[in-house]
Scaffold this motif. Structure first.
Motif, PDB file in Angstrom:
ATOM      1  N   VAL A 146       0.849  -1.201  -0.073  1.00 50.81           N
ATOM      2  CA  VAL A 146       0.013   0.039  -0.018  1.00 50.81           C
ATOM      3  C   VAL A 146       0.981   1.126   0.002  1.00 50.81           C
ATOM      4  N   VAL A 147       0.831   2.082  -1.126  1.00 52.72           N
ATOM      5  CA  VAL A 147       1.446   3.170  -1.024  1.00 52.72           C
ATOM      6  C   VAL A 147       0.466   4.519  -0.384  1.00 52.72           C
ATOM      7  N   ASP A 148       0.886   4.995   0.630  1.00 53.32           N
ATOM      8  CA  ASP A 148       0.258   6.002   1.273  1.00 53.32           C
ATOM      9  C   ASP A 148       0.902   7.339   1.009  1.00 53.32           C
ATOM     10  N   LEU A 149       0.195   8.132   0.178  1.00 51.41           N
ATOM     11  CA  LEU A 149       0.845   9.358  -0.255  1.00 51.41           C
ATOM     12  C   LEU A 149       0.511  10.730   0.741  1.00 51.41           C
ATOM     13  N   GLN A 150      -0.148  10.430   1.761  1.00 55.56           N
ATOM     14  CA  GLN A 150      -0.539  11.232   3.037  1.00 55.56           C
ATOM     15  C   GLN A 150      -1.383  12.252   2.551  1.00 55.56           C
ATOM     16  N   ALA A 151      -1.845  12.630   1.322  1.00 54.00           N
ATOM     17  CA  ALA A 151      -2.829  13.293   0.798  1.00 54.00           C
ATOM     18  C   ALA A 151      -3.182  13.052  -0.372  1.00 54.00           C
ATOM     19  N   GLU A 152      -4.492  13.283  -0.693  1.00 59.64           N
ATOM     20  CA  GLU A 152      -5.017  13.032  -1.964  1.00 59.64           C
ATOM     21  C   GLU A 152      -4.321  13.633  -2.967  1.00 59.64           C
ATOM     22  N   LYS A 153      -4.214  12.785  -3.985  1.00 57.60           N
ATOM     23  CA  LYS A 153      -3.365  13.140  -5.279  1.00 57.60           C
ATOM     24  C   LYS A 153      -4.202  12.666  -6.751  1.00 57.60           C
ATOM     25  N   PRO A 154      -3.939  13.296  -7.544  1.00 58.39           N
ATOM     26  CA  PRO A 154      -4.435  12.860  -8.953  1.00 58.39           C
ATOM     27  C   PRO A 154      -3.599  11.929  -9.347  1.00 58.39           C
ATOM     28  N   LEU A 155      -4.195  10.578  -9.784  1.00 60.74           N
ATOM     29  CA  LEU A 155      -3.207   9.319 -10.096  1.00 60.74           C
ATOM     30  C   LEU A 155      -4.031   8.858 -11.616  1.00 60.74           C
ATOM     31  N   SER A 156      -2.898   8.486 -12.411  1.00 60.07           N
ATOM     32  CA  SER A 156      -3.568   7.736 -13.573  1.00 60.07           C
ATOM     33  C   SER A 156      -2.334   6.762 -14.063  1.00 60.07           C
ATOM     34  N   ALA A 157      -1.303   6.735 -13.471  1.00 60.19           N
ATOM     35  CA  ALA A 157      -0.330   5.848 -13.904  1.00 60.19           C
ATOM     36  C   ALA A 157       0.676   5.533 -12.839  1.00 60.19           C
ATOM     37  N   ILE A 158       1.296   4.353 -12.906  1.00 61.26           N
ATOM     38  CA  ILE A 158       2.146   3.967 -11.813  1.00 61.26           C
ATOM     39  C   ILE A 158       3.408   3.161 -12.590  1.00 61.26           C
TER      40      ILE A 158
ATOM     41  N   LEU B  88      -3.205   3.581 -15.587  1.00 59.15           N
ATOM     42  CA  LEU B  88      -4.201   3.110 -15.053  1.00 59.15           C
ATOM     43  C   LEU B  88      -5.623   3.669 -15.547  1.00 59.15           C
ATOM     44  N   ALA B  89      -5.759   4.833 -15.942  1.00 56.64           N
ATOM     45  CA  ALA B  89      -7.175   5.427 -16.351  1.00 56.64           C
ATOM     46  C   ALA B  89      -6.731   6.314 -17.286  1.00 56.64           C
ATOM     47  N   ASP B  90      -7.912   6.854 -18.051  1.00 58.59           N
ATOM     48  CA  ASP B  90      -7.840   7.770 -18.995  1.00 58.59           C
ATOM     49  C   ASP B  90      -7.665   9.107 -18.293  1.00 58.59           C
ATOM     50  N   ALA B  91      -8.588   9.315 -17.176  1.00 57.74           N
ATOM     51  CA  ALA B  91      -8.482  10.513 -16.486  1.00 57.74           C
ATOM     52  C   ALA B  91      -7.985  10.051 -15.048  1.00 57.74           C
ATOM     53  N   PRO B  92      -7.394  10.996 -14.408  1.00 57.65           N
ATOM     54  CA  PRO B  92      -6.989  10.841 -13.017  1.00 57.65           C
ATOM     55  C   PRO B  92      -7.959  10.733 -12.310  1.00 57.65           C
ATOM     56  N   VAL B  93      -7.368   9.894 -11.223  1.00 60.73           N
ATOM     57  CA  VAL B  93      -8.321   9.435  -9.902  1.00 60.73           C
ATOM     58  C   VAL B  93      -7.866  10.283  -9.089  1.00 60.73           C
ATOM     59  N   SER B  94      -8.381  10.814  -8.045  1.00 58.21           N
ATOM     60  CA  SER B  94      -7.919  11.515  -6.839  1.00 58.21           C
ATOM     61  C   SER B  94      -8.212  10.406  -5.742  1.00 58.21           C
ATOM     62  N   THR B  95      -6.871   9.947  -5.088  1.00 62.06           N
ATOM     63  CA  THR B  95      -6.991   9.079  -3.863  1.00 62.06           C
ATOM     64  C   THR B  95      -5.686   9.358  -3.126  1.00 62.06           C
TER      65      THR B  95
ATOM     66  N   GLY C  82       4.629  10.242 -21.456  1.00 60.67           N
ATOM     67  CA  GLY C  82       5.731  10.274 -20.420  1.00 60.67           C
ATOM     68  C   GLY C  82       5.326  10.419 -19.144  1.00 60.67           C
ATOM     69  N   PHE C  83       6.167   9.373 -18.208  1.00 63.80           N
ATOM     70  CA  PHE C  83       5.516   9.293 -16.788  1.00 63.80           C
ATOM     71  C   PHE C  83       5.861  10.587 -15.917  1.00 63.80           C
ATOM     72  N   VAL C  84       4.939  11.164 -15.101  1.00 63.26           N
ATOM     73  CA  VAL C  84       5.366  12.147 -14.385  1.00 63.26           C
ATOM     74  C   VAL C  84       5.080  11.888 -12.780  1.00 63.26           C
ATOM     75  N   GLU C  85       5.987  11.501 -12.098  1.00 62.45           N
ATOM     76  CA  GLU C  85       5.752  11.115 -10.546  1.00 62.45           C
ATOM     77  C   GLU C  85       5.041  12.418 -10.091  1.00 62.45           C
ATOM     78  N   VAL C  86       4.050  11.895  -8.960  1.00 61.26           N
ATOM     79  CA  VAL C  86       3.466  12.820  -8.219  1.00 61.26           C
ATOM     80  C   VAL C  86       4.340  13.625  -7.335  1.00 61.26           C
ATOM     81  N   THR C  87       4.225  14.976  -7.145  1.00 69.20           N
ATOM     82  CA  THR C  87       4.807  15.728  -6.258  1.00 69.20           C
ATOM     83  C   THR C  87       4.104  15.866  -4.876  1.00 69.20           C
ATOM     84  N   GLN C  88       5.276  16.327  -3.897  1.00 64.00           N
ATOM     85  CA  GLN C  88       4.625  16.598  -2.586  1.00 64.00           C
ATOM     86  C   GLN C  88       5.401  17.778  -2.259  1.00 64.00           C
ATOM     87  N   ARG C  89       4.266  18.466  -1.652  1.00 60.63           N
ATOM     88  CA  ARG C  89       4.773  19.971  -0.911  1.00 60.63           C
ATOM     89  C   ARG C  89       5.799  19.783   0.044  1.00 60.63           C
ATOM     90  N   PRO C  90       6.426  20.805   0.508  1.00 57.60           N
ATOM     91  CA  PRO C  90       7.530  20.643   1.500  1.00 57.60           C
ATOM     92  C   PRO C  90       6.577  20.549   2.820  1.00 57.60           C
TER      93      PRO C  90
END
Length: 706
Positions: free
Chosen positions: A170-182, A235-242, A285-293
């Protein structure tokens, strides 16, 4: 939950009244056949020893400290396995063999040969923990590589299809993020069948409160005939927020990892080098999710960990040690009573566990029970996985000695049922599914006891009002385990207990002592079999959110010079030396109740009645009123003969409380003052009333002419 006992006969005795000035009543039902529990203090009331530094081990295991530790009156002792709590392998001995002897690596099996006595036990980091951050402060290691699942959860060892024990990250991003690829960097062995899911809801990893939501497979999250290597999956055509992503793996390539094919354990399960979640840009191209400081770092919770390690993974700094079994058993700390001993199971091997017990038995050291693993719920282990390991270990251990009494799951301290993601039948109870697994495999008889820890309060939220809830909390969780399917003939054992799971000021104020008396009294009233308080050795004081405090029965400096006795020490003496009688035999507990409440309905005085083996009655009364004393009259009744009676003198009255003990919160110099022992009085004749000082524990002992 209702504060009253379950029996309707006793419930009517707990009326909601304002506290009057006249004597109120304590009632004990001593009708033959109405005993609610039976226990022998020499097997039912004990303490514990946990991880220490090497220096602390050398200081604890000295005649003076052991004498002081035993002076609290506890009987047996339970040995805690903090190494497994920290997601590490422990070597109960350094004499043994590696599965890959040439490289001093692989899976270590200790030797049962009787060589030099074992004084220290070392912990080893697990390289195949990889990116996993599960558990309680995982032991750091210099050679973390990739994550790999536990080989003992594969069909090679369980005898069941791998799909019945899916492994996951389980990947816990600590906050909801838009995801469509891994992007998954697979190692070997990799998953040939898996799916990528997202969580809809909240608290996906909260097994204490229960996850709120469900896992859903991404529209394109279940690839067919998956291959290894680095895979970028849309994973999806449109990002899913989770916030949470889960990779659920059900079939393995069974290709061997970097350690080669000589050991089948290298070639089963699943291994991942890295996981990154994100989206795809306009060019694919794959773009990894970013996290604020200001956001917390991503966490990775995993279903299991491969216990493979090497000699270089040892923690030999001396700051994190367990006591060697020879030192433990020969020091006198066990009180010459059988001890509860752990075996490493979540991060160990059945052969090593069997060798450990064989060694202890060859030495002639007495074992009461064997705890299997350590806090699997805190590691988010699935009950079916824990149960599959449990049966393998039980088979190996019972080959050594069929009479061994095995149990677990050694739950973290919880007040409610442990709830997790539903299985195919919709079942969410961890304990219920564990028991059902044993039943389905015809192995429920391998469960000789159920153990759990009791840490009822959040450390920073404790108020005096919290004290009133302890009996209800304890009795409730005992009932929960029974309702989950634990058979009535399987003993329930608390193997660790304190006010909170983290150090907090009320542990050393008068609160801690009163809580302990209620904790133990309500445990036996609720049908518990054995109770172990934590810990037995002296410790210093530290700052907490609610003042300075110590975990221990004693306050000591860094040289283990004892300079004070804490409230839990004096409460322990009231329980062990006044209420019950060690080395005497079986005690019977009978229903008791009081009608002493405040205007809000809180029971201000609790009561716990036992008939000692010599026929005397012993009544422990806890006055939880911090502001005033209460005068009580004690009535014993026999429903069959419809007769009542009181104590018949002489009566021993022993009291300890706020008049003998006050905790002075003074930073590093915090200490109790006064710090006086209980006050004992021999009452002649047959007094009709007894005064309970404010915030106190009182034990009354005497004969009853019924």
């Amino acid at each position: 939950m209702n504060l009253a006992p379950k029996s309707a006969q006793l419930a009517c005795l707990l009326t909601t009244l304002a506290t009057p000035a006249v004597a109120q009543t304590v009632r004990i039902d001593i009708t033959p056949g109405h005993a609610i529990n039976r226990f022998d203090p020499d097997s039912a009331l004990g303490s514990s020893i946990d991880v220490l530094s090497r220096t602390d081990i050398n200081r604890v295991y000295t005649p003076h400290i052991i004498q002081e530790a035993l002076s609290a009156g506890w009987g047996p002792i339970t040995y805690r396995n903090n190494t497994e709590l920290r997601m590490a392998a422990w070597h109960w001995t350094e004499n043994g063999t590696w599965s890959d002897a040439a490289h001093r690596s692989g899976y270590f099996t200790g030797s049962a040969d009787l060589k030099d006595p074992i004084r220290y036990i070392l912990a080893y980091a697990l390289p195949h923990r990889g990116f996993a951050t599960s558990g309680d402060r995982p032991l750091a290691g210099p050679f973390l590589t990739y994550w790999k699942s536990n080989p003992y959860l594969t069909s090679k060892f369980t005898g069941e299809p791998d799909a019945l024990h899916p492994q996951w990250v389980v990947v816990d991003l600590q906050a909801e993020k838009p995801l469509s690829a891994i992007r998954i960097d697979w190692a070997s062995p990799y998953a040939t069948t898996y799916q990528v899911e997202y969580w809809v809801g909240t608290n996906a990893l909260d097994f204490d409160g229960g996850p709120k939501g469900e896992w859903k497979v991404f529209p394109s999250g279940a690839p067919n005939h998956a291959q290894g290597g680095t895979v970028t999956l849309k994973l999806a055509d449109a990002p899913v927020s989770t916030r949470y992503l889960r990779i659920l793996m059900t079939a393995s390539s069974n290709t061997c990892d970097e350690h080669g094919s000589a050991d089948v354990r290298n070639c089963v399960g699943y291994a991942i080098q890295r996981i990154a979640a994100g989206t795809l840009d306009a060019n694919g191209g794959f773009v990894e999710v970013t996290q604020r400081p200001d956001e917390r770092l991503t966490r990775y919770e995993v279903s299991s960990i491969d216990p493979w390690h090497a000699a270089g993974d040892v923690n030999n700094s001396g700051t994190y040690q367990h006591t060697g079994f020879d030192l433990f058993f020969t020091s006198g700390l066990t009180n010459n009573l059988p001890a509860i001993i752990p075996v490493a199971m979540l991060y160990g091997t059945p052969d090593d566990a069997a060798a450990q017990i064989a060694y202890i038995e060859r030495r002639g050291y007495p074992i009461a029970y064997i705890e299997m693993g350590e806090e699997p719920d805190g590691k988010h282990a699935m009950p079916e996985d824990y149960a599959a390991l449990y049966l393998q270990w039980a088979t190996a251990l019972h080959k050594i000695d069929p009479k061994l009494r095995l149990g677990g799951p050694v739950f973290e301290g919880v007040n409610e049922d442990i709830r997790l993601w539903p299985d195919a039948q919709g079942r969410t109870s961890w304990m219920g599914r564990f028991v059902d697994y044993l039943k389905a495999h015809g192995r429920l008889s391998d469960l000789a006891f159920v153990s759990f820890e009791h840490y009822p309060f959040d450390p920073c939220d404790i108020t005096w009002q919290s004290l009133y809830s302890e009996p209800r909390l304890m009795k409730h969780i005992l009932q929960v385990w029974r309702e989950d399917g634990v058979p009535q003939n399987v003993p329930l054992i608390v193997t660790e207990s304190h006010v909170s799971w983290s150090l907090t000021g009320p542990m050393t104020t008068i609160f801690g002592g009163l809580w302990l008396a209620d904790n133990i009294g309500s445990f036996f009233e609720g049908g518990g079999a054995a109770f172990y308080h934590s810990p037995i050795q002296p410790q210093g004081v530290r700052s907490t959110c609610l003042g300075w405090a110590s975990w221990s029965n004693f306050v000591s400096n860094e040289n283990y010079d004892i300079n004070g006795y804490t409230s839990t020490y004096w409460a322990a003496r009231m329980i062990n030396l006044e209420w019950v009688q060690h080395r005497a035999g079986l005690h019977q507990m009978f229903p008791s109740s009081t009608d002493i409440t405040d205007s809000a309905g809180n029971v201000l005085v609790t009561s716990y009645a036992v008939r000692r083996p010599d026929g005397t009655w012993s009544l422990m009364l806890v006055n939880r009123d911090s502001g005033q004393a209460h005068t009580v009259r004690v009535v014993f009744s026999d429903a069959k003969t419809k007769r009542t009676a009181s104590f018949s003198g002489p009566i021993t009255s022993v009291s300890w409380g706020s008049e003998q003990y006050v905790w002075i919160n003074d930073g590093p110099n915090s200490h109790p003052d006064p710090d006086h022992p209980p006050v004992a009085t021999l009452l002649q004749g047959s007094p009709s009333t007894f005064t309970l000082p404010k915030a106190s524990i009182t034990v009354l002992r005497g004969r009853v002419p019924l």
